[in-house]
Design an enzyme around this catalytic site. Structure first.
Site, PDB file in Angstrom:
ATOM      1  N   ASN A 121      79.354  39.164  32.688  1.00 47.09           N
ATOM      2  CA  ASN A 121      78.217  40.034  32.944  1.00 47.09           C
ATOM      3  C   ASN A 121      76.921  39.268  33.202  1.00 47.09           C
ATOM      4  OD1 ASN A 121      76.603  42.691  32.650  1.00 47.09           O
ATOM      5  ND2 ASN A 121      75.732  41.398  31.038  1.00 47.09           N
ATOM      6  N   TYR A 156      70.791  37.960  45.536  1.00 45.33           N
ATOM      7  CA  TYR A 156      71.531  38.754  44.544  1.00 45.33           C
ATOM      8  C   TYR A 156      72.734  39.442  45.183  1.00 45.33           C
ATOM      9  CZ  TYR A 156      72.230  42.121  40.722  1.00 45.33           C
ATOM     10  OH  TYR A 156      72.758  42.870  39.691  1.00 45.33           O
ATOM     11  N   LYS A 182      76.729  38.904  44.227  1.00 45.08           N
ATOM     12  CA  LYS A 182      77.560  40.009  43.761  1.00 45.08           C
ATOM     13  C   LYS A 182      78.710  40.291  44.732  1.00 45.08           C
ATOM     14  CE  LYS A 182      75.434  40.820  39.904  1.00 45.08           C
ATOM     15  NZ  LYS A 182      76.108  40.596  38.602  1.00 45.08           N
TER      16      LYS A 182
END
Length: 257
Positions: free
Chosen positions: A100, A165, A169
Protein backbone atom coordinates in the site's frame (compact mmCIF):
# COMPACT_ATOMS: atom_id res chain seq x y z
CA UNK A 1 -3.98 -24.61 -0.99
CA UNK A 2 -5.50 -26.49 1.92
CA UNK A 3 -2.81 -25.12 4.23
CA UNK A 4 -3.97 -21.59 3.57
CA UNK A 5 -7.64 -22.00 4.45
CA UNK A 6 -9.04 -19.17 6.54
CA UNK A 7 -11.57 -20.34 9.11
CA UNK A 8 -14.93 -18.76 9.64
CA UNK A 9 -16.34 -18.22 13.11
CA UNK A 10 -20.09 -17.57 13.25
CA UNK A 11 -20.02 -16.55 9.59
CA UNK A 12 -17.09 -14.17 10.09
CA UNK A 13 -13.65 -14.71 8.57
CA UNK A 14 -10.91 -15.46 11.04
CA UNK A 15 -7.21 -14.99 10.22
CA UNK A 16 -5.97 -16.37 13.54
CA UNK A 17 -2.47 -17.77 13.11
CA UNK A 18 -1.92 -15.89 9.84
CA UNK A 19 0.54 -13.05 9.43
CA UNK A 20 -0.18 -9.99 7.32
CA UNK A 21 2.21 -7.20 6.30
CA UNK A 22 0.61 -3.88 5.35
CA UNK A 23 3.05 -1.31 3.99
CA UNK A 24 2.29 2.37 4.42
CA UNK A 25 -0.11 1.66 7.26
CA UNK A 26 0.34 4.63 9.60
CA UNK A 27 -2.80 6.36 8.26
CA UNK A 28 -5.52 6.36 5.63
CA UNK A 29 -6.22 3.24 3.61
CA UNK A 30 -3.20 1.39 4.99
CA UNK A 31 -4.25 1.93 8.59
CA UNK A 32 -7.79 0.79 7.78
CA UNK A 33 -6.46 -2.37 6.13
CA UNK A 34 -4.17 -3.15 9.06
CA UNK A 35 -7.06 -2.57 11.49
CA UNK A 36 -9.40 -4.84 9.53
CA UNK A 37 -6.96 -7.74 9.57
CA UNK A 38 -6.14 -7.17 13.25
CA UNK A 39 -9.84 -7.26 14.11
CA UNK A 40 -10.01 -10.65 12.39
CA UNK A 41 -7.26 -12.00 14.67
CA UNK A 42 -4.34 -11.81 12.23
CA UNK A 43 -0.81 -11.01 13.30
CA UNK A 44 -0.17 -7.67 11.59
CA UNK A 45 3.13 -5.98 10.77
CA UNK A 46 2.58 -2.29 10.05
CA UNK A 47 5.16 -0.26 8.16
CA UNK A 48 5.94 3.40 7.63
CA UNK A 49 8.89 5.71 7.23
CA UNK A 50 8.87 7.39 10.63
CA UNK A 51 7.60 7.59 14.18
CA UNK A 52 3.97 7.82 13.06
CA UNK A 53 3.79 4.10 12.30
CA UNK A 54 4.81 3.24 15.86
CA UNK A 55 2.08 5.53 17.20
CA UNK A 56 -0.48 3.92 14.88
CA UNK A 57 0.65 0.50 16.03
CA UNK A 58 0.28 1.47 19.66
CA UNK A 59 -3.25 2.67 18.95
CA UNK A 60 -4.20 -0.82 17.78
CA UNK A 61 -2.29 -2.55 20.55
CA UNK A 62 -4.37 -0.67 23.11
CA UNK A 63 -7.40 -2.42 21.62
CA UNK A 64 -5.80 -5.78 22.33
CA UNK A 65 -4.70 -6.57 18.79
CA UNK A 66 -1.54 -8.49 17.93
CA UNK A 67 0.32 -5.89 15.88
CA UNK A 68 3.92 -4.76 15.46
CA UNK A 69 5.55 -1.92 13.56
CA UNK A 70 8.55 -1.47 11.30
CA UNK A 71 9.98 1.89 10.24
CA UNK A 72 12.08 2.17 7.12
CA UNK A 73 12.23 3.00 3.42
CA UNK A 74 10.97 -0.12 1.62
CA UNK A 75 12.24 1.22 -1.72
CA UNK A 76 15.68 0.14 -0.46
CA UNK A 77 16.35 -3.56 -1.12
CA UNK A 78 18.08 -4.23 2.20
CA UNK A 79 15.29 -2.53 4.13
CA UNK A 80 12.58 -4.45 2.27
CA UNK A 81 14.36 -7.71 3.07
CA UNK A 82 14.78 -6.61 6.68
CA UNK A 83 11.01 -6.04 6.89
CA UNK A 84 10.39 -9.65 5.89
CA UNK A 85 13.10 -10.95 8.23
CA UNK A 86 11.76 -9.00 11.20
CA UNK A 87 8.24 -10.21 10.47
CA UNK A 88 9.37 -13.83 10.36
CA UNK A 89 11.38 -13.39 13.57
CA UNK A 90 8.31 -11.87 15.24
CA UNK A 91 5.51 -14.07 13.93
CA UNK A 92 7.14 -17.03 12.20
CA UNK A 93 5.92 -16.48 8.66
CA UNK A 94 4.30 -14.20 6.08
CA UNK A 95 0.94 -15.23 4.64
CA UNK A 96 -0.40 -11.99 3.17
CA UNK A 97 1.42 -8.96 1.79
CA UNK A 98 -0.54 -5.77 1.14
CA UNK A 99 1.59 -3.33 -0.85
CA UNK A 100 0.00 0.00 0.00
CA UNK A 101 2.92 2.40 0.57
CA UNK A 102 2.83 5.31 -1.83
CA UNK A 103 3.42 9.02 -2.25
CA UNK A 104 2.32 11.81 -4.59
CA UNK A 105 4.30 14.67 -6.11
CA UNK A 106 1.58 16.27 -8.20
CA UNK A 107 2.59 18.79 -10.87
CA UNK A 108 1.82 19.47 -14.49
CA UNK A 109 4.32 17.64 -16.66
CA UNK A 110 5.97 20.82 -17.91
CA UNK A 111 6.73 21.76 -14.28
CA UNK A 112 7.58 18.28 -13.04
CA UNK A 113 11.17 17.84 -11.94
CA UNK A 114 13.08 14.64 -12.55
CA UNK A 115 13.19 14.17 -8.78
CA UNK A 116 9.39 14.30 -8.62
CA UNK A 117 9.22 11.48 -11.16
CA UNK A 118 11.95 9.38 -9.56
CA UNK A 119 10.63 9.64 -6.00
CA UNK A 120 7.10 8.54 -6.93
CA UNK A 121 8.24 5.63 -9.11
CA UNK A 122 10.78 4.58 -6.48
CA UNK A 123 8.36 4.43 -3.55
CA UNK A 124 5.18 3.35 -5.32
CA UNK A 125 6.49 0.86 -7.88
CA UNK A 126 9.99 -0.16 -6.83
CA UNK A 127 8.89 -0.57 -3.22
CA UNK A 128 6.11 -2.91 -4.34
CA UNK A 129 8.60 -4.93 -6.40
CA UNK A 130 11.15 -5.24 -3.58
CA UNK A 131 8.67 -6.23 -0.87
CA UNK A 132 6.98 -8.76 -3.14
CA UNK A 133 10.29 -10.31 -4.18
CA UNK A 134 11.37 -10.68 -0.56
CA UNK A 135 8.06 -12.10 0.69
CA UNK A 136 7.30 -14.41 -2.17
CA UNK A 137 10.28 -16.64 -1.46
CA UNK A 138 8.60 -17.69 1.78
CA UNK A 139 5.26 -18.16 0.09
CA UNK A 140 6.81 -20.37 -2.57
CA UNK A 141 8.16 -22.70 0.07
CA UNK A 142 4.73 -23.01 1.67
CA UNK A 143 2.99 -23.13 -1.72
CA UNK A 144 0.45 -20.60 -0.51
CA UNK A 145 0.11 -16.86 -0.11
CA UNK A 146 -1.74 -13.70 -1.05
CA UNK A 147 -0.27 -10.58 -2.63
CA UNK A 148 -2.59 -7.57 -2.73
CA UNK A 149 -1.33 -4.43 -4.45
CA UNK A 150 -3.02 -1.08 -3.94
CA UNK A 151 -3.07 0.63 -7.31
CA UNK A 152 -5.43 3.49 -8.20
CA UNK A 153 -8.16 4.35 -10.65
CA UNK A 154 -5.68 6.96 -11.89
CA UNK A 155 -3.53 4.09 -13.15
CA UNK A 156 -6.37 3.15 -15.48
CA UNK A 157 -7.72 6.52 -16.57
CA UNK A 158 -4.86 8.98 -15.98
CA UNK A 159 -5.22 12.38 -14.38
CA UNK A 160 -4.03 15.91 -15.05
CA UNK A 161 -1.00 16.76 -12.96
CA UNK A 162 -0.32 13.15 -11.97
CA UNK A 163 1.74 11.71 -14.81
CA UNK A 164 4.25 10.26 -12.35
CA UNK A 165 1.60 8.85 -10.00
CA UNK A 166 -0.49 7.44 -12.85
CA UNK A 167 2.58 5.79 -14.36
CA UNK A 168 3.51 4.19 -11.04
CA UNK A 169 -0.01 2.88 -10.45
CA UNK A 170 -0.33 1.59 -14.02
CA UNK A 171 3.01 -0.13 -13.50
CA UNK A 172 1.62 -1.85 -10.42
CA UNK A 173 -1.22 -3.23 -12.54
CA UNK A 174 1.19 -4.75 -15.06
CA UNK A 175 3.34 -6.05 -12.22
CA UNK A 176 0.29 -7.64 -10.57
CA UNK A 177 -0.70 -9.55 -13.70
CA UNK A 178 2.85 -10.79 -14.26
CA UNK A 179 3.24 -12.02 -10.67
CA UNK A 180 -0.15 -13.74 -10.87
CA UNK A 181 0.99 -15.70 -13.92
CA UNK A 182 4.43 -16.52 -12.55
CA UNK A 183 3.31 -17.90 -9.20
CA UNK A 184 -0.17 -19.36 -9.69
CA UNK A 185 1.32 -22.85 -9.88
CA UNK A 186 2.75 -22.31 -6.38
CA UNK A 187 -0.65 -21.58 -4.86
CA UNK A 188 -0.01 -17.82 -4.68
CA UNK A 189 -2.57 -15.29 -5.87
CA UNK A 190 -1.85 -11.69 -6.75
CA UNK A 191 -4.52 -9.04 -7.28
CA UNK A 192 -4.72 -5.27 -7.41
CA UNK A 193 -7.24 -2.90 -5.86
CA UNK A 194 -7.85 0.38 -7.69
CA UNK A 195 -9.50 2.89 -5.34
CA UNK A 196 -11.16 5.99 -6.69
CA UNK A 197 -11.81 9.00 -4.47
CA UNK A 198 -11.57 7.78 -0.88
CA UNK A 199 -12.16 9.89 2.24
CA UNK A 200 -8.61 10.51 3.47
CA UNK A 201 -6.55 13.49 4.56
CA UNK A 202 -5.93 14.19 0.88
CA UNK A 203 -9.62 14.56 0.01
CA UNK A 204 -10.27 16.43 3.28
CA UNK A 205 -7.88 19.13 2.09
CA UNK A 206 -9.90 19.78 -1.08
CA UNK A 207 -12.17 22.79 -1.27
CA UNK A 208 -15.93 22.22 -1.29
CA UNK A 209 -16.04 23.41 -4.92
CA UNK A 210 -13.48 20.83 -6.01
CA UNK A 211 -15.25 18.10 -4.05
CA UNK A 212 -18.53 18.92 -5.76
CA UNK A 213 -16.84 18.79 -9.16
CA UNK A 214 -15.42 15.33 -8.47
CA UNK A 215 -18.68 14.05 -7.00
CA UNK A 216 -20.52 14.90 -10.22
CA UNK A 217 -18.45 12.22 -11.99
CA UNK A 218 -19.23 9.49 -9.44
CA UNK A 219 -22.52 7.68 -10.18
CA UNK A 220 -22.98 6.68 -6.52
CA UNK A 221 -22.65 10.32 -5.56
CA UNK A 222 -20.17 10.00 -2.69
CA UNK A 223 -16.55 9.34 -1.86
CA UNK A 224 -15.59 5.88 -0.63
CA UNK A 225 -14.24 5.12 2.84
CA UNK A 226 -10.94 3.49 3.81
CA UNK A 227 -12.90 0.72 5.56
CA UNK A 228 -14.59 -0.19 2.27
CA UNK A 229 -11.19 -0.65 0.65
CA UNK A 230 -10.09 -2.67 3.69
CA UNK A 231 -13.10 -4.98 3.37
CA UNK A 232 -12.08 -5.75 -0.22
CA UNK A 233 -8.49 -6.46 0.82
CA UNK A 234 -9.68 -8.85 3.52
CA UNK A 235 -11.89 -10.67 1.01
CA UNK A 236 -9.02 -11.05 -1.49
CA UNK A 237 -6.82 -12.48 1.27
CA UNK A 238 -9.43 -15.03 2.29
CA UNK A 239 -10.13 -18.49 0.94
CA UNK A 240 -13.35 -17.10 -0.54
CA UNK A 241 -11.14 -15.46 -3.18
CA UNK A 242 -8.94 -18.49 -3.85
CA UNK A 243 -9.96 -18.62 -7.54
CA UNK A 244 -9.31 -14.91 -8.16
CA UNK A 245 -5.87 -13.87 -9.40
CA UNK A 246 -4.39 -11.33 -11.79
CA UNK A 247 -7.40 -9.05 -11.45
CA UNK A 248 -7.74 -5.31 -10.99
CA UNK A 249 -10.81 -4.55 -8.89
CA UNK A 250 -12.05 -0.97 -9.00
CA UNK A 251 -13.62 0.48 -5.88
CA UNK A 252 -14.69 3.88 -7.12
CA UNK A 253 -18.46 4.28 -6.94
CA UNK A 254 -18.70 3.76 -10.70
CA UNK A 255 -16.31 6.56 -11.64
CA UNK A 256 -14.50 4.43 -14.22
CA UNK A 257 -16.46 1.79 -16.12
Amino acid sequence: MAEYLVKEVSGKMDFKGKTVIVTGSSRGIGFAVASAFAELNANVMMTGTGESVHKACEELRKKGFNVSSFAGDISDAATAQSLIDVTVDTYGSVDVLVNNAGITRDKLLIRMEEEDWDDVLRINLKGTFLCTKAAIRLMMKKRSGRIINISSIVGLMGNVGQANYAASKAGIIGFTKSIAKEFASRGITCNAIAPGFIETSMTDALSEEIKEMYLKGIPLGRFGTPSEVADLAVFLASDKASYITGQVINIDGGLYM
